[in-house]
Structure formats: C-alpha cells, structure tokens
Design an enzyme around this catalytic site. Structure first.
Site, PDB file in Angstrom:
ATOM      1  N   ASP A 121      23.079   3.891   9.898  1.00  0.00           N
ATOM      2  CA  ASP A 121      24.201   3.477   8.978  1.00  0.00           C
ATOM      3  C   ASP A 121      25.583   4.297   8.893  1.00  0.00           C
ATOM      4  O   ASP A 121      26.049   4.680   7.872  1.00  0.00           O
ATOM      5  CB  ASP A 121      23.369   3.926   7.448  1.00  0.00           C
ATOM      6  CG  ASP A 121      22.076   3.328   7.572  1.00  0.00           C
ATOM      7  OD1 ASP A 121      22.174   2.106   7.646  1.00  0.00           O
ATOM      8  OD2 ASP A 121      21.019   3.730   6.864  1.00  0.00           O
TER       9      ASP A 121
ATOM     10  N   LYS B  29      28.289   1.060  11.700  1.00  0.00           N
ATOM     11  CA  LYS B  29      28.492   0.188  13.028  1.00  0.00           C
ATOM     12  C   LYS B  29      29.071  -1.104  12.918  1.00  0.00           C
ATOM     13  O   LYS B  29      29.735  -1.664  13.949  1.00  0.00           O
ATOM     14  CB  LYS B  29      27.056   0.409  13.678  1.00  0.00           C
ATOM     15  CG  LYS B  29      26.687   1.757  14.311  1.00  0.00           C
ATOM     16  CD  LYS B  29      25.417   1.549  14.949  1.00  0.00           C
ATOM     17  CE  LYS B  29      24.091   1.173  13.746  1.00  0.00           C
ATOM     18  NZ  LYS B  29      23.969   2.067  12.960  1.00  0.00           N
TER      19      LYS B  29
ATOM     20  N   GLY C 114      20.617  -2.747   8.858  1.00  0.00           N
ATOM     21  CA  GLY C 114      21.340  -3.321   7.938  1.00  0.00           C
ATOM     22  C   GLY C 114      22.814  -2.848   8.146  1.00  0.00           C
ATOM     23  O   GLY C 114      23.256  -1.549   7.840  1.00  0.00           O
ATOM     24  N   HIS C 115      23.665  -3.985   8.232  1.00  0.00           N
ATOM     25  CA  HIS C 115      25.088  -3.465   8.563  1.00  0.00           C
ATOM     26  C   HIS C 115      25.971  -4.193   7.288  1.00  0.00           C
ATOM     27  O   HIS C 115      25.724  -5.528   7.102  1.00  0.00           O
ATOM     28  CB  HIS C 115      25.680  -4.143   9.818  1.00  0.00           C
ATOM     29  CG  HIS C 115      24.728  -3.704  10.803  1.00  0.00           C
ATOM     30  ND1 HIS C 115      24.690  -2.300  11.532  1.00  0.00           N
ATOM     31  CD2 HIS C 115      24.173  -4.484  11.881  1.00  0.00           C
ATOM     32  CE1 HIS C 115      23.670  -2.471  12.446  1.00  0.00           C
ATOM     33  NE2 HIS C 115      23.458  -3.605  13.011  1.00  0.00           N
TER      34      HIS C 115
ATOM     35  N   GLN D  41      20.409   0.696  14.569  1.00  0.00           N
ATOM     36  CA  GLN D  41      19.893   2.138  14.545  1.00  0.00           C
ATOM     37  C   GLN D  41      21.044   3.003  15.352  1.00  0.00           C
ATOM     38  O   GLN D  41      21.879   2.655  15.318  1.00  0.00           O
ATOM     39  CB  GLN D  41      18.462   2.389  15.119  1.00  0.00           C
ATOM     40  CG  GLN D  41      17.465   1.565  14.323  1.00  0.00           C
ATOM     41  CD  GLN D  41      17.413   0.086  14.375  1.00  0.00           C
ATOM     42  OE1 GLN D  41      17.392  -0.401  15.604  1.00  0.00           O
ATOM     43  NE2 GLN D  41      17.498  -0.704  13.525  1.00  0.00           N
TER      44      GLN D  41
HETATM   45  P1  GDP Z   1      25.849   0.433   9.951  1.00  0.00           P
HETATM   46  O1  GDP Z   1      24.023   0.024   9.786  1.00  0.00           O
HETATM   47  O2  GDP Z   1      25.866   1.602  10.781  1.00  0.00           O
HETATM   48  O3  GDP Z   1      26.436  -0.738  10.395  1.00  0.00           O
HETATM   49  O4  GDP Z   1      26.213   0.953   8.610  1.00  0.00           O
HETATM   50  P2  GDP Z   1      25.877   0.574   7.080  1.00  0.00           P
HETATM   51  O5  GDP Z   1      26.543  -0.879   6.846  1.00  0.00           O
HETATM   52  O6  GDP Z   1      24.325   0.662   6.831  1.00  0.00           O
HETATM   53  O7  GDP Z   1      26.348   1.663   6.172  1.00  0.00           O
HETATM   54  C1  GDP Z   1      27.527   2.064   6.146  1.00  0.00           C
HETATM   55  C2  GDP Z   1      28.103   1.862   4.741  1.00  0.00           C
HETATM   56  O8  GDP Z   1      29.402   2.613   4.704  1.00  0.00           O
HETATM   57  C3  GDP Z   1      28.717   0.498   4.433  1.00  0.00           C
HETATM   58  O9  GDP Z   1      28.251   0.102   3.253  1.00  0.00           O
HETATM   59  C4  GDP Z   1      30.049   0.416   4.787  1.00  0.00           C
HETATM   60  O10 GDP Z   1      30.801  -0.447   4.056  1.00  0.00           O
HETATM   61  C5  GDP Z   1      30.458   1.693   4.402  1.00  0.00           C
HETATM   62  N1  GDP Z   1      31.672   2.175   5.062  1.00  0.00           N
HETATM   63  C6  GDP Z   1      31.909   2.223   6.592  1.00  0.00           C
HETATM   64  N2  GDP Z   1      33.000   2.837   6.702  1.00  0.00           N
HETATM   65  C7  GDP Z   1      33.291   3.520   5.555  1.00  0.00           C
HETATM   66  C8  GDP Z   1      34.470   4.388   5.234  1.00  0.00           C
HETATM   67  O11 GDP Z   1      35.407   4.853   6.223  1.00  0.00           O
HETATM   68  N3  GDP Z   1      34.626   4.916   3.971  1.00  0.00           N
HETATM   69  C9  GDP Z   1      33.680   4.363   3.115  1.00  0.00           C
HETATM   70  N4  GDP Z   1      33.907   4.869   1.631  1.00  0.00           N
HETATM   71  N5  GDP Z   1      32.735   3.447   3.394  1.00  0.00           N
HETATM   72  C10 GDP Z   1      32.454   3.066   4.566  1.00  0.00           C
HETATM   73  P1  IMO Z   2      21.078   0.488  10.993  1.00  0.00           P
HETATM   74  O1  IMO Z   2      21.155  -0.442  12.237  1.00  0.00           O
HETATM   75  C1  IMO Z   2      18.814   3.767   8.963  1.00  0.00           C
HETATM   76  C2  IMO Z   2      14.550   4.040  10.176  1.00  0.00           C
HETATM   77  C3  IMO Z   2      13.742   3.689   9.102  1.00  0.00           C
HETATM   78  C4  IMO Z   2      12.445   4.608   9.446  1.00  0.00           C
HETATM   79  C5  IMO Z   2      12.396   4.595  11.146  1.00  0.00           C
HETATM   80  C6  IMO Z   2      11.518   3.631  11.719  1.00  0.00           C
HETATM   81  O2  IMO Z   2      21.270   0.054   9.852  1.00  0.00           O
HETATM   82  O3  IMO Z   2      21.708   1.935  11.387  1.00  0.00           O
HETATM   83  P2  IMO Z   2      11.227   1.024  11.705  1.00  0.00           P
HETATM   84  O4  IMO Z   2      11.246   0.123  10.599  1.00  0.00           O
HETATM   85  O5  IMO Z   2      12.439   0.847  12.637  1.00  0.00           O
HETATM   86  O6  IMO Z   2       9.964   1.278  12.505  1.00  0.00           O
HETATM   87  O7  IMO Z   2      11.372   2.480  10.753  1.00  0.00           O
HETATM   88  O8  IMO Z   2      13.722   4.244  11.485  1.00  0.00           O
HETATM   89  N1  IMO Z   2      15.529   2.942  10.427  1.00  0.00           N
HETATM   90  C7  IMO Z   2      16.798   3.074  10.181  1.00  0.00           C
HETATM   91  N2  IMO Z   2      17.437   3.869   9.294  1.00  0.00           N
HETATM   92  N3  IMO Z   2      19.471   2.650   9.725  1.00  0.00           N
HETATM   93  C8  IMO Z   2      18.875   1.769  10.235  1.00  0.00           C
HETATM   94  O9  IMO Z   2      19.381   0.706  11.052  1.00  0.00           O
HETATM   95  C9  IMO Z   2      17.367   1.828  10.473  1.00  0.00           C
HETATM   96  N4  IMO Z   2      16.434   1.299  11.382  1.00  0.00           N
HETATM   97  C10 IMO Z   2      15.303   1.937  11.061  1.00  0.00           C
HETATM   98  O10 IMO Z   2      14.044   3.915   7.602  1.00  0.00           O
HETATM   99  O11 IMO Z   2      12.622   6.023   9.190  1.00  0.00           O
HETATM  100 MG    MG Z   3      22.669   0.321   8.361  1.00  0.00          MG
END
Ligand code: GDP
Ligand code: IMO
Ligand code: MG
Length: 428
Positions: free
Chosen positions: A13, A16, A40-41, A223
C-alpha cells in the site's frame, strides 16, 4: 528503456498503483507477475477513483497491453467481475492477456484460507482471505490447476480430483466442514472458458518479443518487499515473491532485461495484518497518520497500522531489489507535525543494529532508535517542484535519501495524478 519494475519497499500500500499510473502513457505493456486479488491499488484520475485488485493498474491507460503473467494466481470470478466493472466505466479492457501457465484460485482455496486462519486463532496471519496462500501451496505441491487446464476438460477433472482427495479429508475431519464436490469445481471453472480463450497465450513469448522490438514493459508488483515469501517478515508475509527477482520467474523475462528498479515507499510506514513492526505508533501521532493518510485497506477495509519511516528497512529493500529509484509517497500526510522521527537503527536487548536483524525474533522486539527532523506547517499538495516544498520538507527528503540506499526520484504530495514532484525521470 525496455523493462522497468515497480515494487513496494515496505508492507504494501505504498502507492504502487499510483506510481504505475504516473508512467502510464509512456509504457506499452504492464505486467502483473505475482500475487492475486489480495492486492488493492487505488488510482485517482480527475474525479474518478479506481480500486484494482487482480488487474494491473496499467489497464487504466489507453493503448497499454495489460498482462497477467505466469506467477499470478487468478480467481476467474474476480477477473471477470473486475473487467466488467471497468468496461462499464468506459475503460478499454480488450487488450488483456493471461498466461496459460498462471494458476487458478478455486473456492476450496478460499475456504481453506479462511478455516486455517480461524484455526490459528491468535497466531493468525491476518490474510486477505482470498485463497492466495492455499493456491500457491498447491502450485508448489504440484497439485495446482493452471489456466490451460480449463481448456482440457478431462485433464481438469483429473487434477481437481487429485487436489480434492486429501483436501476433503482435511476439510471434513480436521475442520468439520462439508466435502467439496469435484463437479462443483469443474463446472465453476468451465463456465469461464469461452470468455477466457481469446486472452490466453504464452505471455513470456509475447513479452520477450515486445522487448526485442524495443517496446517498454513495466512490471507492477502486488504486495511488497517485507511481505515477500523469502525476504519479508516470514511467516507474516504473502505467498509470492514481490521483490525484483519475482518479476523474472513470474513472467519468463530474463533478469538482465530489468533496467530500472523503482521501489515505492511511504514517507512513513503502514502495515495491514499481523507481524512485527518496530516503528508502530499507538499514540496521537499514529492517529494523525491513519486519519490524514486515510489508512484503510483497499481490499479488506481493515485499518492499517501506522508508524514512522524505517531507514534500515528502506536500505534492506534497496539491497534485495537492487533499487535504482525510490518514489516517496504521501509526504503531504506529514504536514502539520512539529517533529518527524525517523528510525535510523534498532536497539535489540541493548545492542545497536544498524541493519535489519538476522533473526526474526530479534526484529519482533527491536526498539527503534530515532533521529528527529523538524516538520512544516504549509500545505504542500500544490507543490510541483522541489524548490516549492518547504525547506524542512526538502531536508526531510534529502535525509531519507542519504539513509535509504537509492535516490528519491519522485515525491507524492497528494493522491491525484498531477500531485507529484518529479526529480529524476523514471524512464529516461
Ligand atoms: P498500492 O497497493 O501500493 O497500489 O497502494 P494503495 O492504493 O493500496 O494505497 C495507497 C493509497 O495512498 C491510495 O489511496 C492512494 O490514492 C494514496 N496515495 C498515493 N500517493 C499519495 C500521496 O502522495 N499522497 C496522498 N495523500 N495519498 C497518496
Ligand atoms: P498491495 O498490492 C498490504 C498482507 C495481508 C496479510 C498477509 C498475507 O495492495 O500492496 P495474503 O492474503 O496475501 O495471504 O495475506 O499479507 N497483504 C497485504 N498488505 N497490501 C497488500 O497488497 C497485501 N497483500 C497481502 O494483510 O497480512
Ligand atoms: Mg494496496
């Protein structure tokens, strides 16, 4: 710039999806090579917000060919739900390619994921419950079902029978659940056959041909480094390789093709699920990060645990991935904090560790040694150049850069597409 990788440096998270979107129109292929719909992106484009799980974020960019490569575990129901939802919003999803060698997640994988977690009780990993671990376990045990099996009904049936033989014993006798019927699984998978057929191909051939033609291929990890099955905080990890090596095994593109390795890293740290987290905060600063940073999981909606930036962890990620560039995200979330501590080393039972401890048990009770930086009060979401950032924010970025093992090439100052300060071209 033929092949580029984006992965996460922390526990996921980091942003990416957002970083992939940043490169968007300049790449020809975006490849998901590990994980499944545990990812989850969130990508924000103007007034539109997209949450992607199984599909690579690059699918949002017109013209890009999205690829689900061999290293991914595919829940077909989720795949088509996600494709339909994007189509309904006007996104062209017709170019998607899926590897014939990718494994599928079936309902028994999801069931086993959930019952195993329940059985582990307090020791549970906090998985996303999507069947990821059990699907990869079957792959390694050589009893997995691959995408190509769906096109040979008799093979499919034999494989499902083989997989269920032992699983049903365990489900019934250990977990007190009902046995799963072979037909139920076979019929469930066969219903996707027609829609799937035009997408399935040898994605390794496709990508190697693309690279031979000088096309740009972006690998997007699900991840992150600390959730990697080999390099993460095992057993509190996911079941695939999110680090750079995974891009090669997970796609069939040789390692030397990766010319740029980009790790996305938050200006602080978060984690969902269980496991060690030395800089975790339980005070009002943790609340600030969670609240201002909207730290709730995109996949499960669970609140994310929050803590300060961990420099030894960043260096670890730089090493195991060979990071050439960091993308530092969510710097805006730190605005308004008087002081910003950064973990520079750990104290383990009175002994200073400048790098990640070798033993996981040491990491479990490692106490962070902090260096404090002065904060800033200005709203930085409008900054588009380094000079437009407050001096203390500039100092913070430079300090992190000097501690983290690679340069900071882009800084996220807000979630929207244009809310970024680019210091070095990520593809140039
Ligand atoms: P990922 O799994 O690595 O793709 O990241 P996620 O989407 O799960 O979580 C990142 C969250 O941070 C998302 O809600 C993005 O919209 C938000 N985000 C990304 N870059 C920034 C930033 O520079 N500032 C803020 N405030 N939010 C950001
Ligand atoms: P993104 O791509 C954050 C965590 C789960 C749990 C562990 C194992 O959005 O960064 P799993 O279901 O993969 O066997 O769970 O990994 N986990 C993540 N945490 N971001 C993710 O993906 C994750 N995918 C799995 O919360 O701790
Ligand atoms: Mg994510």
């Amino acid at each position: 710039m033929p092949a580029v990788l984006i992965t996460g440096a922390q526990w996921g998270d980091e942003g990416k999806g957002r970083a992939t979107d940043l490169l968007g129109s300049r790449v020809d292929y975006v490849v998901k090579f590990n994980g499944g719909n545990n990812a989850g992106h969130t990508v924000v484009v103007g007034n539109e917000k997209y949450a992607l799980h199984l599909l690579p974020s690059g699918i949002l960019t017109p013209g890009v060919v999205p690829v689900i490569a061999n290293g991914v575990v595919v829940d077909l129901e989720v795949l088509f739900e996600e494709l339909d939802a994007l189509s309904a919003r006007g996104v062209d999803v017709s170019k998607l390619k899926v590897s014939a060698n990718a494994h599928v997640i079936t309902s028994y994988h999801r069931t086993i994921d959930k019952v195993t977690e329940r059985f582990l009780g307090k020791k549970s990993i906090g998985t996303t419950g999507r069947g990821i671990g059990p699907a990869y376990a079957d792959k390694i045990n050589r009893i997995g079902i691959r995408i190509q099996d769906i096109f040979d009904e008799s093979i499919l049936r034999q494989k499902v029978e083989g997989a269920l033989e032992l699983k049903n014993q365990i489900l019934v006798k250990v977990y007190n659940r009902r046995a799963i019927e072979v037909d139920e699984i076979v019929d469930d998978l066969l219903r996707f056959r027609e829609r799937l057929a035009p997408m399935v191909c040898d994605t390794a051939l496709l990508l190697n041909n693309a690279l031979a033609e000088n096309k740009t291929v972006l690998f997007e990890a699900g991840q992150a480094t600390m959730l990697d099955i080999d390099h993460g905080t095992y057993p509190f990890v996911t079941s695939s390789n999110a680090t750079a090596g995974g891009a090669s095994t997970g796609s069939g593109v040789p390692p030397h093709e990766l010319k740029r390795i980009i790790a996305v890293i938050k200006a602080y740290t978060t984690r969902v699920g269980s496991g060690p987290f030395p800089t975790e905060l339980f005070d009002e600063h943790g609340e600030h990060l969670a609240k201002v940073g909207h730290e709730f999981g995109t996949t499960t909606g669970r609140p994310r645990r929050c803590g300060w930036y961990d420099a030894p962890m960043a260096r670890y990620a730089a090493r195991v991935n060979g990071v050439t560039d960091f993308v530092l995200t969510k710097l805006d979330v730190l605005s308004g904090l008087e002081k910003i501590p950064v973990c520079v080393a750990y104290d383990v039972d009175g002994v200073r560790h400048d790098e990640m401890p070798v033993n996981q048990s040491d990491f479990h009770h490692a106490k962070p040694i902090y260096e404090e930086f002065d904060g800033w009060t200005e709203d930085i979401t409008g900054a588009r150049t380094f000079e437009e950032l407050p001096v203390n924010a500039q100092k913070y970025i430079r300090a992190l850069e000097s501690m983290s093992g690679a340069r900071m090439s882009a800084i996220g100052v807000g979630p929207e597409r244009e809310q970024v300060v680019v210091l070095h071209d990520l593809l140039g």
